[in-house]
Write a protein that holds these residues in place. Structure first.
Motif, PDB file in Angstrom:
ATOM      1  N   ASN A  50       0.812  -1.232   0.000  1.00 25.23           N
ATOM      2  CA  ASN A  50       0.000   0.000   0.000  1.00 25.23           C
ATOM      3  C   ASN A  50       0.835   1.268   0.000  1.00 25.23           C
ATOM      4  O   ASN A  50       0.289   2.374   0.012  1.00 25.23           O
ATOM      5  N   SER A  51       2.150   1.126   0.021  1.00 24.90           N
ATOM      6  CA  SER A  51       3.017   2.309   0.038  1.00 24.90           C
ATOM      7  C   SER A  51       3.330   2.822  -1.366  1.00 24.90           C
ATOM      8  O   SER A  51       4.160   3.723  -1.518  1.00 24.90           O
ATOM      9  N   GLY A  52       2.716   2.249  -2.375  1.00 28.16           N
ATOM     10  CA  GLY A  52       2.884   2.734  -3.736  1.00 28.16           C
ATOM     11  C   GLY A  52       3.881   1.954  -4.557  1.00 28.16           C
ATOM     12  O   GLY A  52       4.561   2.536  -5.416  1.00 28.16           O
ATOM     13  N   ILE A  53       3.986   0.651  -4.327  1.00 22.53           N
ATOM     14  CA  ILE A  53       4.909  -0.189  -5.082  1.00 22.53           C
ATOM     15  C   ILE A  53       4.342  -0.421  -6.489  1.00 22.53           C
ATOM     16  O   ILE A  53       3.185  -0.818  -6.652  1.00 22.53           O
ATOM     17  N   THR A  54       5.149  -0.180  -7.515  1.00 22.58           N
ATOM     18  CA  THR A  54       4.748  -0.415  -8.901  1.00 22.58           C
ATOM     19  C   THR A  54       5.670  -1.447  -9.545  1.00 22.58           C
ATOM     20  O   THR A  54       6.665  -1.865  -8.943  1.00 22.58           O
ATOM     21  N   VAL A  57       9.390  -0.216  -9.924  1.00 23.29           N
ATOM     22  CA  VAL A  57      10.011   0.451  -8.779  1.00 23.29           C
ATOM     23  C   VAL A  57      11.384  -0.152  -8.507  1.00 23.29           C
ATOM     24  O   VAL A  57      11.604  -1.358  -8.718  1.00 23.29           O
ATOM     25  N   ASP A  61      13.912   3.212  -4.381  1.00 21.34           N
ATOM     26  CA  ASP A  61      12.578   3.805  -4.245  1.00 21.34           C
ATOM     27  C   ASP A  61      11.788   3.128  -3.125  1.00 21.34           C
ATOM     28  O   ASP A  61      11.075   3.792  -2.362  1.00 21.34           O
ATOM     29  N   ILE A  62      11.908   1.823  -3.035  1.00 22.39           N
ATOM     30  CA  ILE A  62      11.201   1.102  -1.971  1.00 22.39           C
ATOM     31  C   ILE A  62      11.701   1.561  -0.608  1.00 22.39           C
ATOM     32  O   ILE A  62      10.924   1.765   0.327  1.00 22.39           O
ATOM     33  N   CYS A  63      12.998   1.738  -0.479  1.00 21.94           N
ATOM     34  CA  CYS A  63      13.579   2.200   0.786  1.00 21.94           C
ATOM     35  C   CYS A  63      13.022   3.560   1.173  1.00 21.94           C
ATOM     36  O   CYS A  63      12.682   3.797   2.333  1.00 21.94           O
ATOM     37  N   MET A  64      12.909   4.474   0.203  1.00 21.27           N
ATOM     38  CA  MET A  64      12.397   5.815   0.479  1.00 21.27           C
ATOM     39  C   MET A  64      10.920   5.763   0.841  1.00 21.27           C
ATOM     40  O   MET A  64      10.478   6.445   1.764  1.00 21.27           O
ATOM     41  N   ARG A  65      10.131   4.958   0.123  1.00 22.12           N
ATOM     42  CA  ARG A  65       8.691   4.904   0.378  1.00 22.12           C
ATOM     43  C   ARG A  65       8.379   4.321   1.758  1.00 22.12           C
ATOM     44  O   ARG A  65       7.376   4.673   2.375  1.00 22.12           O
ATOM     45  N   LEU A  66       9.215   3.425   2.245  1.00 16.36           N
ATOM     46  CA  LEU A  66       8.974   2.797   3.556  1.00 16.36           C
ATOM     47  C   LEU A  66       9.696   3.514   4.688  1.00 16.36           C
ATOM     48  O   LEU A  66       9.698   3.015   5.817  1.00 16.36           O
TER      49      LEU A  66
END
Length: 438
Positions: A50-54, A57, A61-66
């Protein structure tokens, strides 16, 4: 696996609740590392998605979103606080973020059978992973090890052996692990089953463990080199081995100045002697050796027994049985009813028995002192052994008088001094080199 994955894989062999799962995020595969005793894995994975994974990605990017931060195996203790680690597929990069806490099957409640003033109002629960999590939160240490064991007897039962790798007694740990590994095919449903698994007999008066429902008390035992066994479905921790010090000392004592701490423990030790010897001493002096009493005291005892039809031993035996029935009935009833039963049994029934001239008032006084002293100990279960020994001493005192009293007491001293579990003497409390750690 390589690098970080190899390090975590080796740790997972010692921690049954440390999980490593492969997870596909976008176009990349990653490794999710967490303690399932403190993290809800399903909700954490939903939080990641739900953090916006596409599909395109990247790892950064995953590190920044989480809201992650770089992680290395040196920060392994962070996982015990509920953080989750995401490792790159190569195992050479990793970052950590805060996971979703594990939900409990019921709310954490206060201890029912143990009491520590100003201690955290937290008690063990039935789920094994929850209890491991309570210990990890109480004792946040990278050296805390939780090994898993499975018993496949009549029904499969999960258990976990917990210890502090820096402080644990190596001989104790080796023997306990050996017993548990050799009994993996056996059934583990009761305390008697556990006694046999640990190499003891069901008929032993003192078990090799004691139970506690307070995490703080369990972690203090870990810091003293002992081990803890948690069994799935049981809201207690089994502390191995049982020592004499567990009868008179608790971790909360160290919250007080040293002089007061020793005064409290001395008072509990004196209560042990009073509870054990007082009824037998009364029976011996009144029924077998009345010549040892001063004339004034002998006359006072004789006057209190005028009109009493029962001999002293039967008086004491009758009241001991009544008191044990009252204690057991209050343990099985709701607290609101138990309080009423205590008043009825302790005051109304005691007064009625004396007025009916079935027993003397002195017997009531002696037994009340003994029963009250019995419950001066920190753990209620530890009083069960004492109550059995007290009954044996009363029987010996009624037959042999003062000689039987001291013979029974000396026999008990010899018995407890010869007890040894896992190479550790039961009376290890009197090792003055270790006294400061008790």
């Amino acid at each position: 696996m390589s690098n970080f994955l190899e390090v975590i894989g080796k740790k997972a062999e010692l921690h049954r609740d440390l999980k490593i799962e492969r997870l596909q995020l976008g176009a990349e595969y990653m490794w999710l590392v967490y303690y399932d005793s403190v993290v809800n894995s399903q909700e954490t994975i939903m939080f990641i998605w739900n953090s916006g994974i596409t599909s395109n990605v990247s790892y950064d990017d995953i590190c920044m979103r989480l809201a992650g931060k770089p992680w290395s195996p040196e920060a392994m203790s962070e996982l015990q606080l509920g953080r989750v680690v995401l490792l790159h597929a190569t195992g050479e990069q990793a970052f950590s973020f805060q996971g979703v806490p594990a939900s409990l099957s019921r709310s954490i409640e206060k201890p029912e059978n143990e009491s520590m003033p100003f201690a955290p109002a937290v008690a063990f629960m039935e789920p094994l992973t929850t209890n491991i999590g309570l210990i990890r939160k109480t004792l946040n240490s990278p050296y805390l090890i939780a090994e898993g064991f499975t018993f496949t007897g009549g029904a499969t039962k999960e258990a976990s052996l917990i210890y502090h790798s820096e402080f644990v007694n190596k001989e104790l740990l080796q023997q306990v692990k050996s017993h548990l590994q050799n009994a993996s095919h056996r059934d583990l449903q009761t305390g008697q089953d556990l006694m046999e698994i640990l190499g003891c007999s069901r008929f032993d008066l003192l078990s090799p463990f004691y139970k506690t429902e307070i995490p703080m008390q369990a972690t203090s035992s870990l810091m003293k080199g002992r081990v803890i066994l948690l069994i799935d479905g049981e809201p207690v921790a089994y502390v191995l081995p049982l020592l004499f010090g567990d009868f008179i000392s608790i971790q909360w004592d160290k919250q007080l100045p040293l002089i007061i701490m020793f005064a409290l423990r001395s008072l509990r030790l004196m209560s042990l002697l009073v509870s054990l010897l007082t009824p037998g001493l009364y029976v011996a002096l009144v029924s077998v050796n009345p010549e040892t009493l001063r004339i004034e005291l002998a006359l006072s005892v004789a006057s209190s027994r005028i009109g009493i039809p029962l001999p002293t031993f039967l008086e004491m035996a009758f009241l001991l049985i009544v008191s044990e029935i009252s204690i057991e009935s209050t343990q099985r009833l709701p607290k609101s009813i138990a309080a009423s039963i205590t008043v009825i049994g302790g005051i109304v029934l005691g007064t009625a028995i004396v007025d009916a001239k079935l027993v003397s008032s002195l017997v009531i006084i002696v037994l009340s002192i003994s029963v009250t002293a019995t419950f001066a100990f920190p753990n209620y279960l530890n009083t069960l052994n004492l109550r059995i020994m007290r009954a044996v001493i009363v029987v010996l005192s009624s037959i042999f008088g003062v000689f039987g009293l001291f013979a029974g007491f000396i026999a008990i001293c010899f018995y407890v001094c010869r007890i040894e579990h896992f190479g550790i003497p039961f009376m290890n409390f009197f090792d003055f080199k270790k006294l400061r750690q008790t």
